[in-house]
Design an enzyme around this catalytic site. Sequence first.
Site, PDB file in Angstrom:
ATOM      1  N   TYR A  12      13.581   5.386  -0.399  1.00 26.01           N
ATOM      2  CA  TYR A  12      12.597   4.294  -0.349  1.00 26.01           C
ATOM      3  C   TYR A  12      12.624   3.443  -1.613  1.00 26.01           C
ATOM      4  O   TYR A  12      12.270   2.275  -1.576  1.00 26.01           O
ATOM      5  CB  TYR A  12      11.193   4.878  -0.146  1.00 26.01           C
ATOM      6  N   GLY A  14      15.467   3.711  -4.190  1.00 29.88           N
ATOM      7  CA  GLY A  14      16.845   3.361  -4.573  1.00 29.88           C
ATOM      8  C   GLY A  14      17.383   2.166  -3.807  1.00 29.88           C
ATOM      9  O   GLY A  14      17.838   1.174  -4.411  1.00 29.88           O
ATOM     10  N   THR A  92      11.410  13.607  -6.549  1.00 30.91           N
ATOM     11  CA  THR A  92      10.882  14.563  -7.535  1.00 30.91           C
ATOM     12  C   THR A  92       9.605  15.192  -6.966  1.00 30.91           C
ATOM     13  O   THR A  92       8.498  14.897  -7.412  1.00 30.91           O
ATOM     14  CB  THR A  92      10.557  13.829  -8.857  1.00 30.91           C
ATOM     15  N   PHE A 163       7.199   0.481  -9.494  1.00 27.08           N
ATOM     16  CA  PHE A 163       5.800   0.330  -9.062  1.00 27.08           C
ATOM     17  C   PHE A 163       5.672  -0.221  -7.643  1.00 27.08           C
ATOM     18  O   PHE A 163       4.575  -0.554  -7.206  1.00 27.08           O
ATOM     19  CB  PHE A 163       5.038  -0.572 -10.036  1.00 27.08           C
ATOM     20  N   LYS A 221       3.660   5.441 -15.791  1.00 24.79           N
ATOM     21  CA  LYS A 221       3.846   5.509 -14.334  1.00 24.79           C
ATOM     22  C   LYS A 221       2.873   6.521 -13.718  1.00 24.79           C
ATOM     23  O   LYS A 221       2.173   6.219 -12.748  1.00 24.79           O
ATOM     24  CB  LYS A 221       5.302   5.873 -14.026  1.00 24.79           C
ATOM     25  N   LEU A 228      -4.883   4.342  -9.614  1.00 22.02           N
ATOM     26  CA  LEU A 228      -5.006   3.740  -8.277  1.00 22.02           C
ATOM     27  C   LEU A 228      -5.666   4.742  -7.320  1.00 22.02           C
ATOM     28  O   LEU A 228      -6.597   4.396  -6.576  1.00 22.02           O
ATOM     29  CB  LEU A 228      -3.631   3.342  -7.744  1.00 22.02           C
ATOM     30  N   CYS A 277       3.587   9.955  -3.105  1.00 22.07           N
ATOM     31  CA  CYS A 277       3.476   9.992  -4.568  1.00 22.07           C
ATOM     32  C   CYS A 277       2.103  10.274  -5.164  1.00 22.07           C
ATOM     33  O   CYS A 277       2.020  10.997  -6.157  1.00 22.07           O
ATOM     34  CB  CYS A 277       4.021   8.693  -5.138  1.00 22.07           C
TER      35      CYS A 277
HETATM   36  P1  NAD Z   1      13.458   9.589  -1.107  1.00 23.29           P
HETATM   37  O1  NAD Z   1      13.284  11.022  -0.734  1.00 23.29           O
HETATM   38  O2  NAD Z   1      13.215   8.544  -0.084  1.00 23.29           O
HETATM   39  O3  NAD Z   1      14.955   9.361  -1.635  1.00 23.29           O
HETATM   40  C1  NAD Z   1      15.556  10.178  -2.589  1.00 23.29           C
HETATM   41  C2  NAD Z   1      17.028  10.362  -2.223  1.00 23.29           C
HETATM   42  O4  NAD Z   1      17.676  11.049  -3.292  1.00 23.29           O
HETATM   43  C3  NAD Z   1      17.275  11.193  -0.960  1.00 23.29           C
HETATM   44  O5  NAD Z   1      17.999  10.429  -0.026  1.00 23.29           O
HETATM   45  C4  NAD Z   1      18.063  12.422  -1.458  1.00 23.29           C
HETATM   46  O6  NAD Z   1      19.046  12.848  -0.544  1.00 23.29           O
HETATM   47  C5  NAD Z   1      18.697  11.874  -2.723  1.00 23.29           C
HETATM   48  N1  NAD Z   1      19.063  12.906  -3.684  1.00 23.29           N
HETATM   49  C6  NAD Z   1      18.271  13.897  -4.190  1.00 23.29           C
HETATM   50  N2  NAD Z   1      18.968  14.619  -5.096  1.00 23.29           N
HETATM   51  C7  NAD Z   1      20.214  14.087  -5.162  1.00 23.29           C
HETATM   52  C8  NAD Z   1      21.365  14.394  -5.918  1.00 23.29           C
HETATM   53  N3  NAD Z   1      21.348  15.377  -6.822  1.00 23.29           N
HETATM   54  N4  NAD Z   1      22.468  13.644  -5.728  1.00 23.29           N
HETATM   55  C9  NAD Z   1      22.476  12.632  -4.837  1.00 23.29           C
HETATM   56  N5  NAD Z   1      21.410  12.282  -4.091  1.00 23.29           N
HETATM   57  C10 NAD Z   1      20.288  13.011  -4.255  1.00 23.29           C
HETATM   58  O7  NAD Z   1      12.556   9.357  -2.394  1.00 23.29           O
HETATM   59  P2  NAD Z   1      11.835   8.000  -2.836  1.00 23.29           P
HETATM   60  O8  NAD Z   1      10.597   7.821  -2.057  1.00 23.29           O
HETATM   61  O9  NAD Z   1      12.838   6.917  -2.891  1.00 23.29           O
HETATM   62  O10 NAD Z   1      11.374   8.401  -4.309  1.00 23.29           O
HETATM   63  C11 NAD Z   1      12.307   8.534  -5.355  1.00 23.29           C
HETATM   64  C12 NAD Z   1      11.549   8.598  -6.665  1.00 23.29           C
HETATM   65  O11 NAD Z   1      10.868   7.360  -6.874  1.00 23.29           O
HETATM   66  C13 NAD Z   1      10.475   9.680  -6.753  1.00 23.29           C
HETATM   67  O12 NAD Z   1      10.421  10.174  -8.058  1.00 23.29           O
HETATM   68  C14 NAD Z   1       9.195   8.930  -6.443  1.00 23.29           C
HETATM   69  O13 NAD Z   1       8.071   9.531  -7.051  1.00 23.29           O
HETATM   70  C15 NAD Z   1       9.467   7.589  -7.062  1.00 23.29           C
HETATM   71  N6  NAD Z   1       8.751   6.446  -6.465  1.00 23.29           N
HETATM   72  C16 NAD Z   1       8.643   6.363  -5.111  1.00 23.29           C
HETATM   73  C17 NAD Z   1       8.006   5.251  -4.544  1.00 23.29           C
HETATM   74  C18 NAD Z   1       7.865   5.103  -3.054  1.00 23.29           C
HETATM   75  O14 NAD Z   1       7.212   4.151  -2.636  1.00 23.29           O
HETATM   76  N7  NAD Z   1       8.417   5.968  -2.230  1.00 23.29           N
HETATM   77  C19 NAD Z   1       7.531   4.231  -5.370  1.00 23.29           C
HETATM   78  C20 NAD Z   1       7.686   4.355  -6.748  1.00 23.29           C
HETATM   79  C21 NAD Z   1       8.311   5.471  -7.281  1.00 23.29           C
HETATM   80  C1  UGA Z   2       1.689   3.653  -4.367  1.00 23.31           C
HETATM   81  C2  UGA Z   2       1.392   2.610  -5.452  1.00 23.31           C
HETATM   82  O1  UGA Z   2       0.575   1.580  -4.898  1.00 23.31           O
HETATM   83  C3  UGA Z   2       2.684   2.010  -6.002  1.00 23.31           C
HETATM   84  O2  UGA Z   2       2.383   1.131  -7.085  1.00 23.31           O
HETATM   85  C4  UGA Z   2       3.582   3.147  -6.500  1.00 23.31           C
HETATM   86  O3  UGA Z   2       4.812   2.624  -6.949  1.00 23.31           O
HETATM   87  C5  UGA Z   2       3.832   4.120  -5.370  1.00 23.31           C
HETATM   88  O4  UGA Z   2       2.565   4.629  -4.885  1.00 23.31           O
HETATM   89  C6  UGA Z   2       4.614   5.314  -5.779  1.00 23.31           C
HETATM   90  O5  UGA Z   2       4.691   5.652  -6.942  1.00 23.31           O
HETATM   91  O6  UGA Z   2       5.121   5.929  -4.838  1.00 23.31           O
HETATM   92  P1  UGA Z   2       2.291   3.551  -1.795  1.00 23.31           P
HETATM   93  O7  UGA Z   2       1.982   5.006  -1.828  1.00 23.31           O
HETATM   94  O8  UGA Z   2       3.545   3.100  -1.170  1.00 23.31           O
HETATM   95  O9  UGA Z   2       2.294   2.957  -3.294  1.00 23.31           O
HETATM   96  O10 UGA Z   2       1.131   2.784  -1.036  1.00 23.31           O
HETATM   97  P2  UGA Z   2      -0.349   2.307  -1.416  1.00 23.31           P
HETATM   98  O11 UGA Z   2      -0.525   0.952  -0.895  1.00 23.31           O
HETATM   99  O12 UGA Z   2      -0.671   2.540  -2.838  1.00 23.31           O
HETATM  100  O13 UGA Z   2      -1.225   3.281  -0.523  1.00 23.31           O
HETATM  101  C7  UGA Z   2      -1.299   4.670  -0.780  1.00 23.31           C
HETATM  102  C8  UGA Z   2      -2.353   5.299   0.108  1.00 23.31           C
HETATM  103  O14 UGA Z   2      -3.652   4.871  -0.305  1.00 23.31           O
HETATM  104  C9  UGA Z   2      -2.226   4.897   1.589  1.00 23.31           C
HETATM  105  O15 UGA Z   2      -2.490   6.010   2.405  1.00 23.31           O
HETATM  106  C10 UGA Z   2      -3.302   3.842   1.757  1.00 23.31           C
HETATM  107  O16 UGA Z   2      -3.780   3.740   3.079  1.00 23.31           O
HETATM  108  C11 UGA Z   2      -4.377   4.363   0.812  1.00 23.31           C
HETATM  109  N1  UGA Z   2      -5.305   3.318   0.342  1.00 23.31           N
HETATM  110  C12 UGA Z   2      -4.851   2.253  -0.348  1.00 23.31           C
HETATM  111  C13 UGA Z   2      -6.660   3.461   0.596  1.00 23.31           C
HETATM  112  O17 UGA Z   2      -7.093   4.446   1.210  1.00 23.31           O
HETATM  113  N2  UGA Z   2      -7.511   2.491   0.157  1.00 23.31           N
HETATM  114  C14 UGA Z   2      -7.094   1.406  -0.542  1.00 23.31           C
HETATM  115  O18 UGA Z   2      -7.942   0.566  -0.923  1.00 23.31           O
HETATM  116  C15 UGA Z   2      -5.717   1.282  -0.808  1.00 23.31           C
END
Ligand code: NAD
Ligand code: UGA
Length: 476
Positions: A12, A14, A92, A163, A221, A228, A277
């Site tokens: 999500y 990368g 992670t 973010f 972070k 939030l 997260c």
């Molecule tokens: P994700 O699970 O969608 O993707 C991670 C990918 O990394 C997977 O496809 C997995 O197969 C791969 N992977 C894991 N270990 C590996 C390795 N050793 N070599 C190669 N590939 C490997 O995770 P994500 O949601 O993209 O989150 C990634 C990081 O970003 C987390 O630390 C998360 O907290 C952070 N983050 C996520 C969001 C979000 O909205 N999902 C937003 C901000 C930050």
């Molecule tokens: C959240 C942060 O908003 C991002 O900045 C951050 O990068 C990310 O986590 C992360 O580190 O993974 P995300 O989880 O994708 O993003 O979505 P949000 O919009 O923050 O919503 C998170 C949850 O809170 C959802 O279930 C949403 O429905 C809920 N939410 C959000 C509420 O219940 N009330 C609100 O007012 C806002």
Amino acid sequence: MIRKICCIGAGYVGTPTMAVIALKCPNVDITVVDSNKSRIDAWNSSNSYDFPVKEPGLDDIIKEVRNKNLFFSSNIDKHIDESEMIFLAVNTPTKKEGEGKGFAADLTNIDKCAKQIARISSSNKIIVEKSTLPVRTAERLKEIINKHRKNDVNFEIISNPEFLAEGTAIRDLFKSDRVLIGSDQTKVGLAAMESLVNIYKKWIPEERIIKMNIWSSELSKLASNAMLAQRISSINSLSAITEKTEAKINELSLAIGKDHRIGDKFLNVSPGFGGSCFKKDILNLVYICRQYGLEEVAEYWHQVVKINDYQRKRIFNIVKSSLVELKNKKISILGWSFKKDTNDTRESSAIPISSDLIINGASLKIYDPLVEKKQIIQDLTTYLESKNLNPKEIKSFLGQVKIQSTLSECLSNSNAIIVLTEWDEFTQVDWQNNRLNTNNINLPYIFDTRNILDIQLLKSLGYEVFQIGNGDNTIK
Ligand code: NAD
Ligand code: UGA
């Protein structure tokens, strides 16, 4: 100037991040690698329907840049070695076992990447921490790298947390409020930071690129996510008070949010926050506090997660007591993803609430516009397994669940309707028509846990409606 980037992790974070960098920096070649081969194959599919992550706007960007300067590959070693800058965007999750179990971040994936990069690299690299990591992870990475690297290769680690929010990833990446870059305050550290600044400068105004020390960047972070989530738990906790006092939570959100010192964002009540997260990052923060002996601080943040669990239980109890008996009740579940406009279901409140309903004898019809049937079944199975139920019991509970492919099928003939995700489609239901189609003598109760439905209209049509924190409209 950096010309070759490798990103480890095609999830999500990368893929959308690299797609936007590729679009804005046509002279940089980027390869996204992943140990999950089927994920890479899916990103290489000619049909965007197969892409593993659905984000508005992402398909178009991938169509534009893929195989020009954005590539997806399973050959991790090759692309590590060929790149100048490597982003770590691996997952992670919370540790499931060992020291810190249930709280600390599991850094196995990150450690593995560090070892692999050190072992493979034959030229200098800048390593960018894109994943969300505990403060002082860069120190740990340095130790791993120093143990495994070739003598004449140098590594610089910088922090650049992400973010973006799901569902708005591309919009967030195009117009970030801020880009954080943390580095060692050494000459080489600052130079590594500048090379990343030069990439972001292509589309982010320079005043929004914030440079800082690496530990502040890592901790910012976790702190941002914690704050939030804290706002959501605050408003959700207040919803319990408004229900008791005939106050209305939407009016409270308005009143509070109009104070510009507080602001009006993240004050929407809900069945509890979900997503991959918030919970894991707060639990990680709690663990870090405890590691430093800060028990009171740990307890303060832990309460944010506890209130979230409380909100979910509270909603289940409201449904249960309104229907008197859950056994043999037919309940329509509207929405499975943790928020609208995403197919991600990780930590969605729909999972524990629905599981508790089936455990208590209800039959569910579930509809979500994006989430696939197999994902819903997988989520329920995993949750029921976590409750130590045996396979036979789980099979029997799953027999009480039907996944519907249309909203109208889901709505027909049920005793109760629970809105759990705020999909726009749910606000456009023709309730008058639905009323005529229902085979029930009694109209279904409606539980709107996102406060998105027109309660006056529904009431005028004779429905009994519950909205969270809406003190004078609660089902009696
Ligand atoms: P994700 O699970 O969608 O993707 C991670 C990918 O990394 C997977 O496809 C997995 O197969 C791969 N992977 C894991 N270990 C590996 C390795 N050793 N070599 C190669 N590939 C490997 O995770 P994500 O949601 O993209 O989150 C990634 C990081 O970003 C987390 O630390 C998360 O907290 C952070 N983050 C996520 C969001 C979000 O909205 N999902 C937003 C901000 C930050
Ligand atoms: C959240 C942060 O908003 C991002 O900045 C951050 O990068 C990310 O986590 C992360 O580190 O993974 P995300 O989880 O994708 O993003 O979505 P949000 O919009 O923050 O919503 C998170 C949850 O809170 C959802 O279930 C949403 O429905 C809920 N939410 C959000 C509420 O219940 N009330 C609100 O007012 C806002």
